[in-house]
Scaffold this active site. Structure first.
Site, PDB file in Angstrom:
ATOM      1  N   PHE A  53     -15.556   3.734   7.080  1.00  0.00           N
ATOM      2  CA  PHE A  53     -14.174   4.081   6.747  1.00  0.00           C
ATOM      3  C   PHE A  53     -13.919   4.123   5.243  1.00  0.00           C
ATOM      4  CE2 PHE A  53     -14.259  -0.533   7.726  1.00  0.00           C
ATOM      5  CZ  PHE A  53     -13.796  -1.066   6.518  1.00  0.00           C
ATOM      6  N   ASN A  86      -2.178   0.046   6.912  1.00  0.00           N
ATOM      7  CA  ASN A  86      -1.707  -1.253   7.413  1.00  0.00           C
ATOM      8  C   ASN A  86      -0.810  -1.983   6.409  1.00  0.00           C
ATOM      9  OD1 ASN A  86      -3.648  -2.044   5.619  1.00  0.00           O
ATOM     10  ND2 ASN A  86      -4.838  -3.280   7.056  1.00  0.00           N
ATOM     11  N   GLU A  88      -9.849 -10.031  -7.740  1.00  0.00           N
ATOM     12  CA  GLU A  88      -8.839  -8.994  -7.463  1.00  0.00           C
ATOM     13  C   GLU A  88      -7.644  -9.097  -8.415  1.00  0.00           C
ATOM     14  OE1 GLU A  88      -9.894  -8.168  -2.762  1.00  0.00           O
ATOM     15  OE2 GLU A  88      -8.011  -9.185  -3.245  1.00  0.00           O
ATOM     16  N   ARG A 121      -2.202 -14.299   4.447  1.00  0.00           N
ATOM     17  CA  ARG A 121      -2.941 -13.592   5.505  1.00  0.00           C
ATOM     18  C   ARG A 121      -2.280 -13.797   6.873  1.00  0.00           C
ATOM     19  NH1 ARG A 121      -7.599 -11.160   3.990  1.00  0.00           N
ATOM     20  NH2 ARG A 121      -8.694 -11.447   5.965  1.00  0.00           N
ATOM     21  N   HIS A 151      -2.253  -5.517   1.600  1.00  0.00           N
ATOM     22  CA  HIS A 151      -3.564  -6.156   1.428  1.00  0.00           C
ATOM     23  C   HIS A 151      -3.346  -7.586   0.944  1.00  0.00           C
ATOM     24  CE1 HIS A 151      -7.679  -6.844  -0.006  1.00  0.00           C
ATOM     25  NE2 HIS A 151      -7.118  -7.383  -1.067  1.00  0.00           N
ATOM     26  N   TYR A 174     -12.310  -1.540  -3.730  1.00  0.00           N
ATOM     27  CA  TYR A 174     -12.880  -1.766  -2.399  1.00  0.00           C
ATOM     28  C   TYR A 174     -14.410  -1.636  -2.394  1.00  0.00           C
ATOM     29  CZ  TYR A 174      -8.337  -1.961  -0.029  1.00  0.00           C
ATOM     30  OH  TYR A 174      -7.091  -2.334   0.417  1.00  0.00           O
ATOM     31  N   THR A 221      -5.792  -7.238  10.588  1.00  0.00           N
ATOM     32  CA  THR A 221      -6.014  -5.934   9.924  1.00  0.00           C
ATOM     33  C   THR A 221      -5.520  -4.786  10.804  1.00  0.00           C
ATOM     34  OG1 THR A 221      -7.967  -6.884   8.886  1.00  0.00           O
ATOM     35  CG2 THR A 221      -7.784  -4.490   8.846  1.00  0.00           C
ATOM     36  N   ARG A 241       2.341  -6.669   9.480  1.00  0.00           N
ATOM     37  CA  ARG A 241       1.615  -5.507  10.026  1.00  0.00           C
ATOM     38  C   ARG A 241       2.080  -5.169  11.435  1.00  0.00           C
ATOM     39  NH1 ARG A 241      -4.134  -7.467   7.515  1.00  0.00           N
ATOM     40  NH2 ARG A 241      -4.152  -6.166   5.630  1.00  0.00           N
ATOM     41  N   LYS A 300       0.816  -1.224   0.000  1.00  0.00           N
ATOM     42  CA  LYS A 300       0.000   0.000   0.000  1.00  0.00           C
ATOM     43  C   LYS A 300       0.851   1.278   0.000  1.00  0.00           C
ATOM     44  CE  LYS A 300      -3.959  -2.219   2.242  1.00  0.00           C
ATOM     45  NZ  LYS A 300      -5.018  -2.075   3.273  1.00  0.00           N
TER      46      LYS A 300
HETATM   47  P1  CMP Z   1      -7.496  -4.527   3.626  1.00  0.00           P
HETATM   48  O1  CMP Z   1      -7.044  -5.874   4.037  1.00  0.00           O
HETATM   49  O2  CMP Z   1      -6.891  -3.913   2.416  1.00  0.00           O
HETATM   50  O3  CMP Z   1      -9.089  -4.555   3.443  1.00  0.00           O
HETATM   51  C1  CMP Z   1      -9.915  -3.435   3.700  1.00  0.00           C
HETATM   52  C2  CMP Z   1      -9.163  -2.293   4.294  1.00  0.00           C
HETATM   53  O4  CMP Z   1      -9.973  -1.349   4.942  1.00  0.00           O
HETATM   54  C3  CMP Z   1      -8.248  -2.813   5.392  1.00  0.00           C
HETATM   55  O5  CMP Z   1      -7.188  -3.541   4.854  1.00  0.00           O
HETATM   56  C4  CMP Z   1      -7.880  -1.518   6.093  1.00  0.00           C
HETATM   57  O6  CMP Z   1      -6.891  -0.792   5.391  1.00  0.00           O
HETATM   58  C5  CMP Z   1      -9.215  -0.788   5.993  1.00  0.00           C
HETATM   59  N1  CMP Z   1      -9.981  -0.923   7.228  1.00  0.00           N
HETATM   60  C6  CMP Z   1     -10.555  -2.029   7.714  1.00  0.00           C
HETATM   61  N2  CMP Z   1     -11.201  -1.776   8.868  1.00  0.00           N
HETATM   62  C7  CMP Z   1     -11.021  -0.471   9.101  1.00  0.00           C
HETATM   63  C8  CMP Z   1     -11.426   0.403  10.131  1.00  0.00           C
HETATM   64  N3  CMP Z   1     -12.154  -0.023  11.163  1.00  0.00           N
HETATM   65  N4  CMP Z   1     -11.055   1.688  10.046  1.00  0.00           N
HETATM   66  C9  CMP Z   1     -10.323   2.140   9.002  1.00  0.00           C
HETATM   67  N5  CMP Z   1      -9.911   1.342   7.980  1.00  0.00           N
HETATM   68  C10 CMP Z   1     -10.244   0.071   8.041  1.00  0.00           C
END
Ligand code: CMP
Length: 138
Positions: free
Chosen positions: A58, A113, A127, A86, A116, A50, A92, A103, A10
């Site tokens: 968010f 984070n 994807e 994962r 992905h 997304y 996450t 992470r 990212k």
């Molecule tokens: P990702 O695994 O790319 O999938 C969805 C993304 O949304 C996640 O990583 C985070 O970057 C973001 N995300 C998920 N939950 C939250 C949250 N509670 N607040 C802000 N961002 C979030």
């Protein structure tokens, strides 16, 4: 049988100059890099990727972040690639991620984070094709 998954290094990882460290961890874990790009997503492209999160509170902040600078979508291949990636990424929310995960080591917030990873074979197929065409996937 080897499986393929889509990862994105990212914009925060690129800004923090840790993309190389993330790739090193992918390689050390035994993944084969099948395809890779460096791309600065538009807001619309981030929203499209997304789309399943469109109703989440968010969503706007996430798509602003994901279109804030270049990122690196990649296709990784290996045994149980989806689950293994994962596990390597960690939870996450980095505050909840296990020690030894990407992470835990590098992410600064639940949004920023670092990385992905697809969450199922169906999602991985969608994807992968969001970023790569058949000619890229040798
Ligand atoms: P990702 O695994 O790319 O999938 C969805 C993304 O949304 C996640 O990583 C985070 O970057 C973001 N995300 C998920 N939950 C939250 C949250 N509670 N607040 C802000 N961002 C979030």
């Amino acid at each position: 049988m080897p499986q393929r998954t889509l990862t994105i290094i990212k914009p925060d990882a690129i800004q923090q100059r840790v993309a190389g460290e993330v790739i090193r961890q992918f390689e050390q874990a035994g993944f084969r890099i099948v395809a890779a790009r460096l791309v600065h997503l538009t807001r619309k492209e981030a929203e499209g990727f997304y789309a399943v999160h469109r109703a989440r509170p968010f969503f706007e902040s996430l798509t602003t972040f994901m279109s804030s600078g270049p990122c690196m979508p990649m296709v990784l291949e290996g045994e149980e690639a989806i689950a293994r990636l994962r596990k390597l990424m960690g939870a996450t929310d980095p505050a909840k991620a296990e020690a030894g995960t990407i992470r835990k080591a590098l992410a600064t917030s639940v949004e920023r984070n670092i990385v992905h990873g697809s969450d199922s074979p169906e999602t991985a197929a969608t994807e992968i094709h969001y970023f790569f065409g058949e000619m890229d996937l040798t």
